[in-house]
Scaffold this motif. Sequence first.
Motif, PDB file in Angstrom:
ATOM      1  N   MET A 119       9.860   2.522   0.873  1.00 51.54           N
ATOM      2  CA  MET A 119       9.687   2.393   2.317  1.00 51.54           C
ATOM      3  C   MET A 119       9.674   0.931   2.756  1.00 51.54           C
ATOM      4  O   MET A 119       8.774   0.165   2.384  1.00 51.54           O
ATOM      5  CB  MET A 119       8.372   3.056   2.743  1.00 51.54           C
ATOM      6  CG  MET A 119       8.061   2.976   4.224  1.00 51.54           C
ATOM      7  SD  MET A 119       9.126   3.997   5.237  1.00 51.54           S
ATOM      8  CE  MET A 119       8.543   5.642   4.757  1.00 51.54           C
ATOM      9  N   ILE A 139       8.937  -1.849   5.567  1.00 50.02           N
ATOM     10  CA  ILE A 139       7.876  -1.848   6.583  1.00 50.02           C
ATOM     11  C   ILE A 139       8.404  -2.264   7.950  1.00 50.02           C
ATOM     12  O   ILE A 139       8.132  -1.631   8.957  1.00 50.02           O
ATOM     13  CB  ILE A 139       6.725  -2.780   6.157  1.00 50.02           C
ATOM     14  CG1 ILE A 139       6.059  -2.237   4.875  1.00 50.02           C
ATOM     15  CG2 ILE A 139       5.689  -2.903   7.271  1.00 50.02           C
ATOM     16  CD1 ILE A 139       5.424  -0.876   5.030  1.00 50.02           C
ATOM     17  N   GLU A 149       4.902   1.629   8.280  1.00 50.65           N
ATOM     18  CA  GLU A 149       3.524   2.138   8.280  1.00 50.65           C
ATOM     19  C   GLU A 149       3.427   3.423   9.087  1.00 50.65           C
ATOM     20  O   GLU A 149       2.841   4.414   8.642  1.00 50.65           O
ATOM     21  CB  GLU A 149       2.582   1.088   8.891  1.00 50.65           C
ATOM     22  CG  GLU A 149       2.156   0.005   7.937  1.00 50.65           C
ATOM     23  CD  GLU A 149       1.060  -0.863   8.538  1.00 50.65           C
ATOM     24  OE1 GLU A 149       0.064  -0.298   9.032  1.00 50.65           O
ATOM     25  OE2 GLU A 149       1.200  -2.099   8.508  1.00 50.65           O
ATOM     26  N   THR A 165       5.129   6.297   7.334  1.00 59.33           N
ATOM     27  CA  THR A 165       4.312   6.775   6.209  1.00 59.33           C
ATOM     28  C   THR A 165       3.183   7.677   6.705  1.00 59.33           C
ATOM     29  O   THR A 165       2.898   8.720   6.115  1.00 59.33           O
ATOM     30  CB  THR A 165       3.731   5.573   5.440  1.00 59.33           C
ATOM     31  OG1 THR A 165       4.805   4.770   4.951  1.00 59.33           O
ATOM     32  CG2 THR A 165       2.875   6.038   4.275  1.00 59.33           C
ATOM     33  N   ILE A 217       4.818   6.910  -2.325  1.00 61.32           N
ATOM     34  CA  ILE A 217       5.513   6.053  -1.357  1.00 61.32           C
ATOM     35  C   ILE A 217       5.215   4.606  -1.726  1.00 61.32           C
ATOM     36  O   ILE A 217       4.058   4.190  -1.772  1.00 61.32           O
ATOM     37  CB  ILE A 217       5.058   6.349   0.081  1.00 61.32           C
ATOM     38  CG1 ILE A 217       5.365   7.806   0.452  1.00 61.32           C
ATOM     39  CG2 ILE A 217       5.758   5.404   1.059  1.00 61.32           C
ATOM     40  CD1 ILE A 217       4.924   8.193   1.849  1.00 61.32           C
ATOM     41  N   ILE A 218       6.281   3.855  -2.037  1.00 59.26           N
ATOM     42  CA  ILE A 218       6.141   2.449  -2.440  1.00 59.26           C
ATOM     43  C   ILE A 218       6.668   1.579  -1.306  1.00 59.26           C
ATOM     44  O   ILE A 218       7.828   1.699  -0.908  1.00 59.26           O
ATOM     45  CB  ILE A 218       6.916   2.162  -3.739  1.00 59.26           C
ATOM     46  CG1 ILE A 218       6.427   3.080  -4.878  1.00 59.26           C
ATOM     47  CG2 ILE A 218       6.781   0.707  -4.137  1.00 59.26           C
ATOM     48  CD1 ILE A 218       7.251   2.989  -6.130  1.00 59.26           C
ATOM     49  N   ALA A 219       5.802   0.739  -0.750  1.00 54.91           N
ATOM     50  CA  ALA A 219       6.231  -0.173   0.316  1.00 54.91           C
ATOM     51  C   ALA A 219       7.096  -1.269  -0.292  1.00 54.91           C
ATOM     52  O   ALA A 219       6.675  -1.976  -1.205  1.00 54.91           O
ATOM     53  CB  ALA A 219       5.017  -0.777   1.012  1.00 54.91           C
ATOM     54  N   PHE A 276      -1.280  -1.212   4.617  1.00 54.90           N
ATOM     55  CA  PHE A 276      -0.242  -0.407   3.962  1.00 54.90           C
ATOM     56  C   PHE A 276      -0.888   0.751   3.207  1.00 54.90           C
ATOM     57  O   PHE A 276      -0.449   1.903   3.312  1.00 54.90           O
ATOM     58  CB  PHE A 276       0.561  -1.267   2.972  1.00 54.90           C
ATOM     59  CG  PHE A 276       1.330  -2.393   3.618  1.00 54.90           C
ATOM     60  CD1 PHE A 276       1.536  -2.414   4.997  1.00 54.90           C
ATOM     61  CD2 PHE A 276       1.845  -3.434   2.866  1.00 54.90           C
ATOM     62  CE1 PHE A 276       2.237  -3.456   5.590  1.00 54.90           C
ATOM     63  CE2 PHE A 276       2.544  -4.462   3.449  1.00 54.90           C
ATOM     64  CZ  PHE A 276       2.737  -4.485   4.813  1.00 54.90           C
ATOM     65  N   TYR A 277      -1.929   0.421   2.427  1.00 57.10           N
ATOM     66  CA  TYR A 277      -2.595   1.467   1.650  1.00 57.10           C
ATOM     67  C   TYR A 277      -3.299   2.465   2.570  1.00 57.10           C
ATOM     68  O   TYR A 277      -3.311   3.669   2.305  1.00 57.10           O
ATOM     69  CB  TYR A 277      -3.603   0.850   0.672  1.00 57.10           C
ATOM     70  CG  TYR A 277      -2.949   0.062  -0.450  1.00 57.10           C
ATOM     71  CD1 TYR A 277      -2.083   0.681  -1.354  1.00 57.10           C
ATOM     72  CD2 TYR A 277      -3.185  -1.299  -0.597  1.00 57.10           C
ATOM     73  CE1 TYR A 277      -1.476  -0.044  -2.372  1.00 57.10           C
ATOM     74  CE2 TYR A 277      -2.582  -2.035  -1.611  1.00 57.10           C
ATOM     75  CZ  TYR A 277      -1.728  -1.401  -2.499  1.00 57.10           C
ATOM     76  OH  TYR A 277      -1.130  -2.105  -3.503  1.00 57.10           O
ATOM     77  N   CYS A 294       0.497   4.430   1.649  1.00 59.14           N
ATOM     78  CA  CYS A 294       1.356   3.919   0.576  1.00 59.14           C
ATOM     79  C   CYS A 294       0.580   3.918  -0.747  1.00 59.14           C
ATOM     80  O   CYS A 294      -0.615   3.639  -0.780  1.00 59.14           O
ATOM     81  CB  CYS A 294       1.835   2.501   0.894  1.00 59.14           C
ATOM     82  SG  CYS A 294       2.960   2.414   2.307  1.00 59.14           S
ATOM     83  N   ASN A 295       1.298   4.215  -1.843  1.00 62.37           N
ATOM     84  CA  ASN A 295       0.673   4.205  -3.165  1.00 62.37           C
ATOM     85  C   ASN A 295       0.721   2.828  -3.800  1.00 62.37           C
ATOM     86  O   ASN A 295      -0.117   2.482  -4.626  1.00 62.37           O
ATOM     87  CB  ASN A 295       1.362   5.204  -4.096  1.00 62.37           C
ATOM     88  CG  ASN A 295       1.266   6.627  -3.587  1.00 62.37           C
ATOM     89  OD1 ASN A 295       2.058   7.042  -2.768  1.00 62.37           O
ATOM     90  ND2 ASN A 295       0.278   7.381  -4.043  1.00 62.37           N
ATOM     91  N   VAL A 332       2.771  -1.479  -3.427  1.00 63.33           N
ATOM     92  CA  VAL A 332       3.527  -2.430  -2.627  1.00 63.33           C
ATOM     93  C   VAL A 332       4.328  -3.337  -3.552  1.00 63.33           C
ATOM     94  O   VAL A 332       3.786  -3.878  -4.516  1.00 63.33           O
ATOM     95  CB  VAL A 332       2.587  -3.297  -1.747  1.00 63.33           C
ATOM     96  CG1 VAL A 332       3.402  -4.280  -0.917  1.00 63.33           C
ATOM     97  CG2 VAL A 332       1.740  -2.429  -0.848  1.00 63.33           C
TER      98      VAL A 332
END
Length: 739
Positions: free
Chosen positions: A663, A665, A673, A676, A688-690, A703-704, A708-709, A711
């Motif tokens: 993903m 941003i 964000e 997500t 989901i990886i930013a 983000f978290y 998101c899992n 970054v």
Amino acid sequence: MKKIFSHKALQIILVPIFILVTTMSVLSQNGIPPKDIQPYFDQARKFRNQDKIDLALETLNTAATESEKNEDIKALIDSLHEFAVLYLKIDKEGDTEFYWDRASVLLKDIAYPYGDAMHKYIEAILLYRSKRNFQALFMLNEAKQLNNDRNFINNLLLTEAQVYINLEKYESATKNLNSLIVNTDIYEKEYLSTQAYLTLAELNLKTGDLTESAKNGENALALANNNGFLVDVKDANNLLTIVYEKLGQYQKSLTNNQNLAQIKDSIFNIEKNKIEAKTADKIKDDYKTELIARQDKKIEELTESQNRSELTAILTAAFLIIISLLAITLYRNNQIKLKTNDLLQTKNKELQISRDDAVQAMEAKTNFLSTVSHELRTPLYAVTGLTHLLLEEDPEEHQKEHLKALKFSGDYLLNFINDILHINKIDANKLEPLNMEFNLNKVINEVINSLSQSAKANNTKLTLDYDSEIPSHLLSDPLKLSQIFMNLIGNSIKFTKGGEVKVTAKLLNKVDDDVTIYFEVNDNGIGISKEKQKNIFEGFEQGSIQINREYGGTGLGLTIVKSLLGLFKSKIELESTLNEGSSFFFEIEMTSLDDKPEDFTFEVTPRDYDFKNLHLLIVEDNKINQVITKKMLSKKEMTSDIANNGYEAITLAQENVYDAILMDIHMPGISGEEATIEIRKFNQDTPIIALTAISLDDSLESFYAAGCNDVVTKPFKPEVFYQKIGENIFDKDIRNSLS
């Protein structure tokens, strides 16, 4: 002289002296405990939010009276501040400043962090109302550092949002307002939500989002009606009248307009305003005259006892003579003081203008560097990504040499951008030291191990002298300490060839749980001249152009060290002799956790993952980045779909099953964000990886929080990219069980 110092004047002059001598604490005489006045503040706050201004004023007046009776200075300060806020509510800024000034006098003689915080908060509102927005933001930040009371912070966030709107920082204002909509305040939950909805509706109207403005306006109106917030009912109806007219929904606009007229006729009438104004003026005048009444009472008491003793008369005459002389001196001093005050006011205005200019310049510099460093990452991602792909395609030997040079240049440029962004974050107060448990010996050894290859390449010996008396468990910020050591040790290695770099850590002092540790990084390299030592910690300074060309680097490493140590309230020191070597040293205070047992740690070693047949979703608006990311996945036999924006990502995530989502941003439309957050409403499991070029205003925590899992910052190293994908897909169960 007799006319000037009449009998009455003598009494007025002598009263303060005798009051100081005769005043005794009522509590010490009868032992009656002070009455809790917090319920008065709670009730006054409720009346204020319901626009029952006269009742709120009377309640606060009772609180102030009880505070004085109990000799509770802090409660009296709180009463004065509540008066100031209430007068702001009815736009009597002059009266607000009167009570604010009275609180200033009391705060000078008492340590009261909450009172100081509230004082700065009120000053920030006055600055905001006078359109000095940058000064208002500065003062709000000062207040935020002094107190973390939830109700106080929530009201501060609301004011901050209003300042952001004035500065057209709509995204920052929206974040504040959205957090207030779902607030859990125990005192003003509904009122804060109403204000947030109403302010958000006004922001939507200003930015042309009429549908959202109507939605938020209706929410504000419903809350205001349910809780009796009369002014907010009026404001919401007024706003909805305008919004529905712009939307072409004329019936709804007419209804709200009729409601508005009814409210003005039935509630906000002239008689009510007269009562509130009369109450406000009466309470203010009562407060102003209360001290005079007390003094008159003391004068009467002293007059009755004046004839009891000839000694008293003699002493009075002596006082008169002394005070007469003092009065003349004070008059002269007062004239000097008036002239000095005029000069100081002029200088103060000049300083305020200079401070405003400095704040605006800092803001402009911060925004410029943040934008440049962020925007450079996108083309740099293409450079490093394509270089990696070309190196993977088995190029010719002469091509490989050029590609490696290109990769080196890309890595150098990335480090340079990261350094600029890091310094910019520190200057903009975006970084604060953490407070977490760690092992100092392990942190330093990890840095030394990571730099051992660089030392070996320079034929330099790298040693550590670590004091065994240092507690094994400490409380501080290991990440920023690692950055400090990485820059200092790396800098010494770079300028030391065929020599030695020695790292020292010694326990200087330990009192209970507070420890002070001395650190030193010493080398016998090229050294630094006395002239260059003056500016060596400034940005882009490396001693000379020749040194820069021979040894490389940006000259930002020591600037980062100086800035980071400032966060620890420490200072870097330097001793150096040209051609003999340099020694950098500093001290840091930490907290010891000696009572904790040794913990068992383990490290997860990088794994080789089988990525074959994985199917991922790439969310990216940049076409070049889409091609590069897709090819990098293909190299590991992974397939992928591409979403050009956040809306497409939500649709594809609903219609397909993916092993992971990459993903971006920053995208047009809705951000990564927001996308997500929407995906997490129907899909809680897919990692989901930013994948983003982080800017100054970005927050990893946000983000978290969005769901998101992990970054990964662009541009990234391929091995890090693949490792993050593997960890979040294959090690997901292990990670969840450990969390």
